[in-house]
Design a protein around this motif. Structure first.
Motif, mmCIF file in Angstrom:
data_model
loop_
_atom_site.group_PDB
_atom_site.id
_atom_site.type_symbol
_atom_site.label_atom_id
_atom_site.label_comp_id
_atom_site.label_asym_id
_atom_site.label_seq_id
_atom_site.Cartn_x
_atom_site.Cartn_y
_atom_site.Cartn_z
ATOM 1 N N TYR A 169 0.827 -1.205 0.000
ATOM 2 C CA TYR A 169 0.000 0.000 0.000
ATOM 3 C C TYR A 169 0.865 1.260 0.000
ATOM 4 O O TYR A 169 0.559 2.241 -0.682
ATOM 5 N N PHE A 170 1.948 1.226 0.754
ATOM 6 C CA PHE A 170 2.864 2.367 0.784
ATOM 7 C C PHE A 170 3.487 2.589 -0.598
ATOM 8 O O PHE A 170 3.603 3.731 -1.070
ATOM 9 N N SER A 171 3.868 1.504 -1.265
ATOM 10 C CA SER A 171 4.447 1.620 -2.607
ATOM 11 C C SER A 171 3.430 2.172 -3.601
ATOM 12 O O SER A 171 3.782 2.953 -4.491
ATOM 13 N N ALA A 172 2.171 1.782 -3.462
ATOM 14 C CA ALA A 172 1.130 2.327 -4.339
ATOM 15 C C ALA A 172 0.961 3.824 -4.109
ATOM 16 O O ALA A 172 0.787 4.597 -5.059
ATOM 17 N N PHE A 173 1.038 4.251 -2.859
ATOM 18 C CA PHE A 173 0.946 5.677 -2.529
ATOM 19 C C PHE A 173 2.113 6.445 -3.162
ATOM 20 O O PHE A 173 1.928 7.497 -3.771
ATOM 21 N N VAL A 174 3.320 5.901 -3.048
ATOM 22 C CA VAL A 174 4.501 6.563 -3.613
ATOM 23 C C VAL A 174 4.413 6.577 -5.139
ATOM 24 O O VAL A 174 4.732 7.587 -5.777
ATOM 25 N N ALA A 175 3.957 5.495 -5.739
ATOM 26 C CA ALA A 175 3.815 5.451 -7.201
ATOM 27 C C ALA A 175 2.816 6.504 -7.674
ATOM 28 O O ALA A 175 3.039 7.163 -8.692
ATOM 29 N N ALA A 176 1.736 6.675 -6.933
ATOM 30 C CA ALA A 176 0.741 7.692 -7.305
ATOM 31 C C ALA A 176 1.323 9.103 -7.197
ATOM 32 O O ALA A 176 0.933 9.994 -7.951
ATOM 33 N N ASP A 177 2.272 9.295 -6.287
ATOM 34 C CA ASP A 177 2.913 10.602 -6.149
ATOM 35 C C ASP A 177 3.717 10.984 -7.386
ATOM 36 O O ASP A 177 3.956 12.163 -7.628
ATOM 37 N N PHE A 178 4.125 10.015 -8.167
ATOM 38 C CA PHE A 178 4.947 10.285 -9.343
ATOM 39 C C PHE A 178 4.131 10.649 -10.580
ATOM 40 O O PHE A 178 4.680 11.136 -11.554
ATOM 41 N N LEU A 179 2.856 10.400 -10.559
ATOM 42 C CA LEU A 179 2.037 10.623 -11.755
ATOM 43 C C LEU A 179 1.972 12.070 -12.235
ATOM 44 O O LEU A 179 1.943 12.297 -13.439
ATOM 45 N N PRO A 180 1.952 13.091 -11.361
ATOM 46 C CA PRO A 180 1.868 14.469 -11.874
ATOM 47 C C PRO A 180 3.107 14.950 -12.630
ATOM 48 O O PRO A 180 3.096 16.034 -13.195
ATOM 49 N N GLY A 181 4.177 14.154 -12.686
ATOM 50 C CA GLY A 181 5.400 14.585 -13.360
ATOM 51 C C GLY A 181 5.211 15.000 -14.800
ATOM 52 O O GLY A 181 5.845 15.939 -15.280
ATOM 53 N N ALA A 182 4.338 14.313 -15.511
ATOM 54 C CA ALA A 182 4.124 14.640 -16.928
ATOM 55 C C ALA A 182 3.452 15.993 -17.123
ATOM 56 O O ALA A 182 3.494 16.550 -18.220
ATOM 57 N N LEU A 183 2.856 16.540 -16.083
ATOM 58 C CA LEU A 183 2.174 17.838 -16.199
ATOM 59 C C LEU A 183 3.136 19.021 -16.200
ATOM 60 O O LEU A 183 2.724 20.149 -16.439
#
Length: 168
Positions: free
Chosen positions: A92-106
Motif C-alpha cells: 500500500y505504501f508503494s502504491a501511494f509513492v507510485a501515485a505521487d509520481f504521476l503528476p510529473g508529466a504535467l
C-alpha cells in the motif's frame, strides 16, 4: 523470485522496470554535462540543454511504475516464502509513492506553481516520498536477509569475537 510460484512474471517485470529506470537516471546528467561542457556556447543553447535535462528528470518518472507494479503485486499477494521482505503494508505504501509520481508529466503545461518542474507535486513530493521509500525498502530487505541468515545457521545468534589469525 521466491515469492512467485510458477513463472516469474513479477520478477521479470521488476528487472525490466529497473533497466528502464537506469535510462531515466542516466540521461539527465548527460544533458547537464553537455550544457556545462562549453561555457563559450550561446546561452540559449545552454539553457535549452539544461531544460532538457530537467524535464527528462521530472517528466519521465512514470517509468518507475513498471518496477512499483511488481513490488505492489508481490506485497499484496499471499506471502508464500518465509521471511518475506515485503509485508502487505509496504504494498500500500508503494502504491501511494507510485501515485505521487504521476503528476510529473504535467510539468510541460505549467511554468510556475505546484505543477511546474520545480513545484510541490512534480518535484518535491515525489523526491521526498521516493527517498523515504528507498530507506524503508533497504530496511525491509536487510531485515529479511538477517532472518534468512539466522535460519541458515541457527547457532549464530551469539556473536563471537573476531580474532586475528597469525600470519606465517
Amino acid at each position: 523470485r521466491r515469492q512467485e510460484p510458477g513463472r516469474p512474471i513479477w520478477s521479470a517485470l521488476a528487472i525490466f522496470g529497473g533497466c528502464l529506470n537506469t535510462v531515466v537516471l542516466v540521461l539527465p546528467p548527460i544533458f547537464w554535462g553537455v550544457a556545462a561542457f562549453a561555457p563559450e556556447r550561446d546561452p540559449d543553447v545552454t539553457a535549452t540543454l539544461h531544460q532538457l535535462g530537467i524535464f527528462t528528470f521530472v517528466s519521465t518518472d512514470q517509468w518507475y511504475l513498471f518496477n512499483w507494479v511488481a513490488v505492489i503485486v508481490t506485497c499484496l499477494r499471499t506471502q508464500l516464502a518465509p521471511h518475506s521482505p515485503f509485508p502487505r503494508w509496504f504494498g500500500y505504501f508503494s502504491a501511494f509513492v507510485a501515485a505521487d509520481f504521476l503528476p510529473g508529466a504535467l510539468c510541460f503545461n505549467f511554468r510556475t506553481g505546484p505543477l511546474a518542474w520545480n513545484g510541490l507535486f512534480v518535484f518535491w513530493i515525489p523526491a521526498s516520498t521516493f527517498f523515504v521509500w528507498s530507506l524503508v525498502m533497504a530496511y525491509l530487505l536487510l531485515k529479511a536477509l538477517a532472518a534468512q541468515a539466522r535460519d541458515a545457521n541457527p547457532t549464530s545468534d551469539v556473536r563471537e569475537p573476531v580474532t586475528a589469525t597469525p600470519v606465517s
